[in-house]
Design a protein around this motif. Structure first.
Motif, short mmCIF file in Angstrom:
data_model
loop_
_atom_site.label_atom_id
_atom_site.label_comp_id
_atom_site.label_asym_id
_atom_site.label_seq_id
_atom_site.Cartn_x
_atom_site.Cartn_y
_atom_site.Cartn_z
N SER A 131 6.43 5.58 -1.82
CA SER A 131 5.08 5.82 -2.34
C SER A 131 4.01 5.81 -1.26
O SER A 131 2.82 5.79 -1.58
N GLY A 132 4.40 5.81 0.00
CA GLY A 132 3.42 5.77 1.07
C GLY A 132 3.07 4.37 1.50
O GLY A 132 2.06 4.15 2.17
N THR A 133 3.93 3.39 1.17
CA THR A 133 3.64 2.00 1.53
C THR A 133 3.76 1.77 3.03
O THR A 133 3.00 0.98 3.59
N THR A 134 4.69 2.45 3.69
CA THR A 134 4.87 2.23 5.12
C THR A 134 3.68 2.75 5.90
O THR A 134 3.20 2.11 6.84
N LEU A 135 3.18 3.92 5.54
CA LEU A 135 1.99 4.47 6.20
C LEU A 135 0.81 3.52 6.05
O LEU A 135 0.11 3.22 7.02
N LEU A 136 0.58 3.02 4.85
CA LEU A 136 -0.53 2.10 4.63
C LEU A 136 -0.27 0.77 5.35
O LEU A 136 -1.21 0.13 5.83
N ARG A 137 0.99 0.39 5.44
CA ARG A 137 1.32 -0.82 6.21
C ARG A 137 0.88 -0.67 7.66
O ARG A 137 0.29 -1.58 8.26
N TYR A 138 1.15 0.47 8.27
CA TYR A 138 0.77 0.70 9.66
C TYR A 138 -0.74 0.65 9.83
O TYR A 138 -1.26 0.13 10.83
N VAL A 139 -1.46 1.21 8.86
CA VAL A 139 -2.92 1.20 8.91
C VAL A 139 -3.43 -0.24 8.88
O VAL A 139 -4.26 -0.65 9.70
N LEU A 140 -2.94 -1.02 7.93
CA LEU A 140 -3.37 -2.41 7.80
C LEU A 140 -2.99 -3.22 9.04
O LEU A 140 -3.78 -4.03 9.54
N ASP A 141 -1.79 -2.98 9.55
CA ASP A 141 -1.29 -3.72 10.70
C ASP A 141 -2.08 -3.39 11.97
O ASP A 141 -2.04 -4.14 12.95
N ALA A 201 -4.35 9.56 1.80
CA ALA A 201 -3.78 10.45 2.80
C ALA A 201 -4.61 11.71 2.98
O ALA A 201 -4.64 12.30 4.06
N GLU A 202 -5.30 12.12 1.93
CA GLU A 202 -6.16 13.31 1.99
C GLU A 202 -7.52 12.99 2.58
O GLU A 202 -8.08 13.79 3.34
N ASP A 203 -8.06 11.82 2.26
CA ASP A 203 -9.42 11.47 2.70
C ASP A 203 -9.46 9.99 3.10
O ASP A 203 -10.06 9.17 2.41
N PRO A 204 -8.84 9.64 4.22
CA PRO A 204 -8.76 8.22 4.61
C PRO A 204 -10.11 7.59 4.87
O PRO A 204 -10.29 6.39 4.61
N ASP A 205 -11.07 8.35 5.37
CA ASP A 205 -12.39 7.78 5.65
C ASP A 205 -13.10 7.32 4.38
O ASP A 205 -13.96 6.44 4.43
N ARG A 206 -12.75 7.89 3.26
CA ARG A 206 -13.37 7.51 2.00
C ARG A 206 -12.61 6.40 1.29
O ARG A 206 -13.23 5.45 0.77
N TYR A 207 -11.28 6.49 1.27
CA TYR A 207 -10.50 5.60 0.41
C TYR A 207 -9.96 4.35 1.11
O TYR A 207 -9.59 3.39 0.43
N LEU A 208 -9.91 4.34 2.44
CA LEU A 208 -9.36 3.16 3.11
C LEU A 208 -10.37 2.04 3.36
O LEU A 208 -10.00 0.86 3.24
N PRO A 209 -11.63 2.32 3.69
CA PRO A 209 -12.57 1.21 3.88
C PRO A 209 -12.66 0.26 2.68
O PRO A 209 -12.73 -0.96 2.89
N PRO A 210 -12.63 0.75 1.42
CA PRO A 210 -12.67 -0.20 0.30
C PRO A 210 -11.47 -1.14 0.24
O PRO A 210 -11.58 -2.24 -0.31
N VAL A 211 -10.34 -0.73 0.81
CA VAL A 211 -9.17 -1.61 0.84
C VAL A 211 -9.47 -2.84 1.69
O VAL A 211 -9.19 -3.98 1.30
N PHE A 212 -10.06 -2.61 2.86
CA PHE A 212 -10.40 -3.72 3.74
C PHE A 212 -11.53 -4.56 3.16
O PHE A 212 -11.54 -5.79 3.31
N GLU A 213 -12.48 -3.90 2.51
CA GLU A 213 -13.55 -4.64 1.85
C GLU A 213 -12.98 -5.56 0.77
O GLU A 213 -13.43 -6.71 0.61
N GLU A 239 -12.63 -1.21 10.48
CA GLU A 239 -12.44 -0.83 11.88
C GLU A 239 -11.90 0.59 11.92
O GLU A 239 -10.73 0.82 11.60
N PRO A 240 -12.70 1.58 12.30
CA PRO A 240 -12.25 2.97 12.31
C PRO A 240 -10.98 3.20 13.13
O PRO A 240 -10.23 4.14 12.87
N GLY A 241 -10.73 2.33 14.09
CA GLY A 241 -9.55 2.49 14.93
C GLY A 241 -8.24 2.40 14.19
O GLY A 241 -7.20 2.85 14.70
N VAL A 242 -8.25 1.84 12.99
CA VAL A 242 -7.00 1.73 12.23
C VAL A 242 -6.46 3.10 11.84
O VAL A 242 -5.26 3.24 11.55
N LEU A 243 -7.32 4.11 11.83
CA LEU A 243 -6.88 5.46 11.48
C LEU A 243 -5.97 6.04 12.57
O LEU A 243 -5.20 6.96 12.30
#
Length: 304
Positions: A54-64, A225-237, A244-248
């Motif tokens: 389901s894309g868990t590994t990709l999101l794991r790398y982002v978080l890590d 995966a389509e729009d990481p700048d929009r959907y990933l910051p709320p995860v960290f919030e 941290e933009p560098g996680v991309l």
């Protein structure tokens, strides 16, 4: 019906060449030794929950890739702790040496938390997030173990895409556990078997979200995966961490190698894989859609 479920030969060759030239994004393995108890600091617990493929590994790398978050490869050991907790036979034996239910839970909690905290400490991070897909089946035990401060990132992907990806892994004899049992039960079509599996697992996740809405954050693979700048910051919030933009640029950072990480070795950036089931014949797509429709609708996916 097409028999091909994995990537074509030319794509596999290209990926191997890229791996040789660029190297995989998993480059190290931390050896976590026993830590002096006085050096430990109990970290806030968090889990990334999602069905296999389901894309868990990709999101794991982002978080890590975040400066404060350590995300180990799949840990799996909580399944055995849940089995011990649920065993009347084991509880009876422990009572014989003076360990009651409360004492057992406290020992299991301390053991699990220490494993994660030592990993985060070895990585020089302030907290950890676990990513183990099989933990969908023990969410209530995890919540009992880590309590009200635990946070859950609930990741979803379209059920037919998940079924296609799982069927490709299954064709190479790479699946075990409950998912494999689904394929053995629904022998007519692995794709339909894994559609049933996705529906059942997501049902457990949605139910857990319903009971713990304030401690769950829902995100879809297609969106981030389509729009990481929009959907990933709320995860960290949601985790209470600064963006941290560098996680991309997760592929430029080292990560420990896990059981499923070979699937993402050549990944660079975000390239959503959607509608991978389009080559199925019409009848199979129609049947799979009927199976998945109730859950797809709950997750906001369009259902034809």
């Amino acid at each position: 019906m097409s028999a091909q479920v994995g990537p074509p030969l030319w794509m596999r060759v290209i990926n191997k060449v890229r791996r040789l030239i660029e190297g995989p994004p998993v480059r190290e393995k931390t050896v976590v030794k026993v830590v002096d108890p006085s050096a430990r600091k109990r970290c806030p617990p968090s889990f990334l929950i999602g069905v296999y493929r389901s894309g868990t590994t990709l999101l794991r790398y982002v978080l890590d890739s975040h400066s404060r978050i350590a995300v180990p490869p799949e840990t799996n050991f909580l399944n055995s702790l849940a089995e011990m907790w649920g065993s009347d036979w084991m509880r009876k034996g422990l009572r014989g040496v003076g360990v009651d239910e409360e004492g057992l839970l406290e020992r299991l909690r301390d053991f699990a938390w220490t494993i994660y905290d030592d990993y985060a400490l070895a990585k020089g991070k302030a907290r950890w997030v676990d990513k183990t897909p099989s933990y969908v089946d023990i969410l209530d035990f995890i919540d009992l173990l880590f309590g009200a401060q635990c946070r859950y990132i609930m990741l979803y992907r379209h059920g037919l895409d998940v079924a296609q990806s799982m069927a490709a892994v299954h064709a190479n004899d790479g699946l075990g556990g409950p998912a494999r049992r689904y394929a053995e039960e629904f022998t007519r079509s692995p794709r339909l078997a894994f559609t049933h599996y996705w529906k059942d697992q997501c049902g457990k996740m949605i139910d857990f979200e319903r009971r713990h809405p304030d401690r769950c954050h829902r995100i879809r693979y297609e969106d981030y995966a389509e729009d990481p700048d929009r959907y990933l910051p709320p995860v960290f919030e949601f985790l209470g961490e600064a963006w941290e933009p560098g996680v991309l640029a997760y592929h430029k950072r080292p990560h420990d190698f896990g059981l499923q990480d070979h699937k993402i070795e050549t990944a660079r950036g975000f390239k959503p894989k959607t509608k991978t089931y389009r080559h199925w014949d019409r009848e199979e797509i129609s049947e799979a859609t009927r199976i998945a429709a109730p859950v797809l609708e709950q997750l906001g996916y369009p259902v034809p």
